[in-house]
Design an enzyme around this catalytic site. Structure first.
Site, mmCIF file in Angstrom:
data_model
loop_
_atom_site.group_PDB
_atom_site.id
_atom_site.type_symbol
_atom_site.label_atom_id
_atom_site.label_comp_id
_atom_site.label_asym_id
_atom_site.label_seq_id
_atom_site.Cartn_x
_atom_site.Cartn_y
_atom_site.Cartn_z
ATOM 1 N N TYR A 58 -12.080 53.061 -39.042
ATOM 2 C CA TYR A 58 -12.084 52.472 -37.691
ATOM 3 C C TYR A 58 -11.109 51.303 -37.573
ATOM 4 C CZ TYR A 58 -13.801 50.182 -33.456
ATOM 5 O OH TYR A 58 -13.883 49.576 -32.234
ATOM 6 N N LYS A 62 -7.419 51.061 -35.396
ATOM 7 C CA LYS A 62 -7.158 50.056 -34.368
ATOM 8 C C LYS A 62 -5.824 49.346 -34.611
ATOM 9 C CE LYS A 62 -10.782 50.608 -31.825
ATOM 10 N NZ LYS A 62 -10.639 51.147 -30.434
ATOM 11 N N PRO A 85 -11.955 42.443 -28.329
ATOM 12 C CA PRO A 85 -13.326 41.919 -28.293
ATOM 13 C C PRO A 85 -13.976 41.972 -29.675
ATOM 14 C CG PRO A 85 -12.983 43.737 -26.728
ATOM 15 C CD PRO A 85 -11.868 43.748 -27.689
ATOM 16 N N VAL A 86 -14.980 41.126 -29.857
ATOM 17 C CA VAL A 86 -15.804 41.172 -31.060
ATOM 18 C C VAL A 86 -16.989 42.106 -30.794
ATOM 19 C CG1 VAL A 86 -15.074 38.938 -31.963
ATOM 20 C CG2 VAL A 86 -16.961 39.022 -30.317
ATOM 21 N N VAL A 88 -19.840 43.515 -28.926
ATOM 22 C CA VAL A 88 -20.130 43.415 -27.490
ATOM 23 C C VAL A 88 -21.582 43.780 -27.221
ATOM 24 C CG1 VAL A 88 -19.482 44.202 -25.185
ATOM 25 C CG2 VAL A 88 -17.738 44.017 -26.976
ATOM 26 N N SER A 100 -23.534 48.465 -30.010
ATOM 27 C CA SER A 100 -24.052 47.469 -30.946
ATOM 28 C C SER A 100 -25.344 46.809 -30.460
ATOM 29 C CB SER A 100 -22.986 46.395 -31.185
ATOM 30 O OG SER A 100 -22.434 45.948 -29.967
#
Length: 229
Positions: A58, A62, A85-86, A88, A100
């Site tokens: 993953y 990215k 983003p971290v 979310v 998440s």
């Protein structure tokens, strides 16, 4: 992006990436601070294929996607801004959640599998960095309309599973939080992911602390049936 070039009318492209493209790299010790200049190490990730998909393939994907988009934008003269983003969280219309949210509610729900996933997030990132979905949406609009250029981290705060357990036990005493599963983890983040660039350019977060984030998240968890009360 090819269609944007062909149209000739698109002023800016906003790519949504992830801080998985920033934090997945070998970092020894504590006290690391990462910003937009940091990149996950693809060679390191390829060499650790024995890890889980979310910890290896993953983040590598990215990085490769971001760099391919940047190269294409530079070649074609497109204005490109990347939002990273971290983790979310927050309420949404979805009634079947594969995000998440269950992991971040796991200390309250007592779901052991999700607690394991929460631990994986911390091990992969060096912390549990959180941001509310509303702020991610607002950051996307900001990136399109007001940001200058480059990458933008979207992160409200950096915490840990142990710190979350302490916070949640005090805020929601009606839940019996078992912190034995995470007691071996560090109390403070090994790695902090900073969102200074976004803030310095004028963005202001709506959800600024754990209290505000969990006020919304717990209501959503009850709606989903993840939390009984």
């Amino acid at each position: 992006m090819r269609s944007c070039v062909k149209a000739g009318t698109v002023k800016r492209v906003v790519l949504t990436s992830s801080t998985a493209a920033i934090s997945s790299r070998p970092l020894e010790g504590d006290g690391h601070v990462l910003d937009e200049d940091s990149w996950s190490d693809v060679d390191y990730l390829r060499a650790t294929k024995s890890g889980t998909w979310v910890r290896t393939a993953y983040p590598a994907s990215k990085v490769l996607a971001e760099k391919a988009a940047m190269a294409f934008a530079e070649e074609k003269g497109l204005s490109l801004v990347t939002v990273c983003p971290v983790v979310v969280v927050g309420g949404a219309p979805a009634t079947n959640v594969k995000t998440s949210v269950p992991e971040v509610l796991s200390l309250l729900s007592g779901d052991d599998d999700m607690v394991d996933n929460l631990e994986l997030i911390e091990k992969a990132s060096g912390s549990i960095p959180l941001v509310h979905i509303d702020d991610v949406c607002r950051a996307e609009i900001f990136a399109a309309e007001e940001a200058t250029s480059g990458r933008y981290i979207v992160c409200t705060l950096n915490t840990t599973a142990v710190a979350l357990a302490h916070f949640l036990a005090a805020k929601y005493p009606q839940y019996e939080i078992n912190d034995d599963r995470i007691g071996h983890l560090p109390e403070k983040p090994r790695v902090s992911i900073w969102s200074d660039k976004l803030i310095k350019e004028g963005f202001e977060y709506k959800y600024k602390n754990l209290d505000e984030i969990y006020d919304d998240l717990v209501v959503y968890g009850r709606t989903l049936g993840l939390l009984k009360y």
